[in-house]
Design an enzyme around this catalytic site. Structure first.
Site, mmCIF file in Angstrom:
data_model
loop_
_atom_site.group_PDB
_atom_site.id
_atom_site.type_symbol
_atom_site.label_atom_id
_atom_site.label_comp_id
_atom_site.label_asym_id
_atom_site.label_seq_id
_atom_site.Cartn_x
_atom_site.Cartn_y
_atom_site.Cartn_z
ATOM 1 N N HIS B 57 33.644 9.437 48.347
ATOM 2 C CA HIS B 57 34.056 9.439 49.795
ATOM 3 C C HIS B 57 32.762 9.267 50.791
ATOM 4 O O HIS B 57 32.859 9.547 51.864
ATOM 5 C CB HIS B 57 34.983 10.703 50.175
ATOM 6 C CG HIS B 57 36.116 10.871 49.419
ATOM 7 N ND1 HIS B 57 37.258 9.859 49.187
ATOM 8 C CD2 HIS B 57 36.448 11.801 48.691
ATOM 9 C CE1 HIS B 57 38.127 10.340 48.368
ATOM 10 N NE2 HIS B 57 37.781 11.690 47.977
ATOM 11 N N HIS B 216 42.186 8.324 47.657
ATOM 12 C CA HIS B 216 41.983 8.100 46.379
ATOM 13 C C HIS B 216 43.023 7.066 45.802
ATOM 14 O O HIS B 216 43.384 7.085 44.632
ATOM 15 C CB HIS B 216 42.396 9.486 45.614
ATOM 16 C CG HIS B 216 41.801 10.632 46.176
ATOM 17 N ND1 HIS B 216 42.431 11.587 47.237
ATOM 18 C CD2 HIS B 216 40.729 11.405 46.047
ATOM 19 C CE1 HIS B 216 41.509 12.496 47.386
ATOM 20 N NE2 HIS B 216 40.623 12.350 46.978
#
Lengths: 328, 328
Positions: B57, B216
């Protein structure tokens, strides 16, 4: 189907530039016709810096407009040079009494636009041509080497000099010197798709990488199967260091640049590997810039840029900068 | 073949963290075992902030370590929670006499790690759970709403409060308040591939987008054919504004976040469109953050986050911050 956030291909560049300026109301102003982005608070009594080129390389160049770097930047359509009218209007708008330094990447279209703009300009001006890409001597869109990620290094260092009161001649000489001290080479894993194109800019096999790729997907030196990060960094650093003839003990700036589609986790890994390889060759990295700065839309890949620093360049690199994409 | 810059999947996270710290030697330090990134110059007599989560991320969370934001951040493997040992070691390392505020995104794995770390901690601490994603009430990896791009907003605002001397209770209350005032929703055009996975995280058709996607690649609300930017922004802003019950005249912060694979030219276009749509509804955007902040590796897509500001939040947002990914 084109998977991009777009309403109209014709409005993309102008509306995107408006979105950038909207996000930075204290820093930037938009000039709509012809299109350019400029500093909100004009300089006084200093050399002004103007750059520009095709869109699709963001944050280059509009992301580097602000105190300590550019005074204005012109965006053409994606991967297309800005018009001469954009360049000359931007230069005239930001001229602040000491002349304008134009900075252009070495592509035929950009060179032609900047040259035509210069013919119209009645203010003092000079031109720095960036050609840091060591991959190929001539390319699809350029006679001579291409200008790539080293552009940001030149714009930052010369921008600091202009802010500090350097003359037009001094800025021009410094820009040429930083460009000569800077070398880059890139690799692509995937292609990218120009918004109004029918297909990706080039084809590349599922297991291949293009060593020496240009920032518009131009061919580089050769195709090879994808290798590990350590091997790729060697392939890129070798020609870069050879070009600069860097001796052991030399201090450098290292710029790991993402082409847009490569995650930051990988760019930081590349930085780790490149810094280690440079140390193994006795080269001392004094400053780092890691991130997506000179991109090719969503292309997966990266380039490595090395600048052989002197004390003046280092001091100017460290000087304050306040732009959308670079700030300290 | 996996087209990524990697040598060893096992070393990727640690070597990438090392590359980040290498690029910012004056700002960051690396703690190798267990792995976390911390501020080089410790705070004194202030609440310390610790966050963390899966890698992939970036720049979240390690890119937000520094004065005015986080004191330390822990990276797990890609899309995998950090261990309790990472979290507790980071908290103990940066505790500066006034307790530690832990900030975690609401995923089962992350929550479990942070909860286990809290059981071991013998220092004062509190926990803020981020759950700004309005797309779904429960998801693949979470009971309750997911924590996504609003995390950066909470970390910035609470980081400024801690720097200014707010107590642990005040930081906890502020974090909860900013989280409650923040709502996000995202859309994906493509999937992403975890480095040690055999295939992309999910399949998506060549003409489809996933509305409400998680960071995700978790499913969102529905699939639909790719639409124009204006239509997509409406699909995202509608649920966000409904969740916040924002009235006309309200002042907000707008965060347009890229998931990694979408070019900046498109993110700035989204900002242009979103700002206009908000203005049409009488909502006043006072601050903007546009860029790749909470990413999903190379996923193409973006999210829109809105925070309903009050005067304190606005003042703390504007306070100085010095991190790798956010600086002013």
């Amino acid at each position: 189907m084109l998977k991009k956030f777009i309403d109209s291909v014709d409005d993309l560049v102008a509306h995107s530039a408006a979105g950038l300026v909207t996000a930075h109301p204290d820093l930037l102003s938009l000039h709509a016709e012809p299109l350019f982005v400029r500093r909100r608070e004009p300089k006084r009594g200093r050399v002004a810096l103007v750059s520009g080129g095709g869109s699709g390389h963001e944050p280059l160049h509009t992301g580097y407009v602000g105190p300590g770097m550019l005074d204005a930047a012109c965006r053409g359509r994606v991967f297309t040079a800005p018009t001469p009218a954009q360049v000359s209007a931007a230069a005239q708008a930001v001229e602040a009494g000491e002349g304008v330094l134009l900075i252009v990447k070495n592509y035929a279209g950009d060179r032609a636009s900047f040259d035509m703009a210069r013919e119209e300009l009645e203010i003092d001006h000079a031109l720095v041509v960036i050609d840091d890409d060591v991959a190929v001597e001539h390319s699809t869109h350029s006679a001579g080497r291409r200008g790539v990620a080293g552009t940001v290094i030149v714009e930052k260092i010369v921008g600091a000099a202009a802010e500090a009161g350097a003359s037009l001649d001094e800025c021009k000489a410094l820009g040429d010197r930083v460009n000569a001290a800077t070398a880059s080479m890139g690799v692509a894993f995937t292609s990218c798709t120009v918004p109004d194109a029918e297909a990706p800019s080039f084809d590349i096999g599922p297991d291949d990488m293009e060593i020496g790729v240009g920032i518009h997907g131009e061919p580089g030196r050769y195709r090879a199967p994808v290798a590990g990060a350590d091997a790729i960094v060697q392939l890129l650093l070798g020609p870069v260091l050879k070009d600069l003839s860097i001796a052991r003990g030399r201090e450098v700036l290292l710029h790991v640049n993402g082409f847009g589609g490569t995650p930051l986790i990988e760019l930081h890994l590349l930085n780790h590997v490149a810094t280690r390889q440079l140390a193994e060759q006795g080269i001392v990295v004094r400053r780092w810039l890691v991130g997506n700065h000179t991109t090719s839309l969503e292309m997966a890949g990266a380039s490595i840029t090395v600048t052989a620093l002197d004390d003046e360049m280092l001091r100017l690199w460290d000087a304050p900068v306040h732009t959308a994409a670079l700030r300290w």
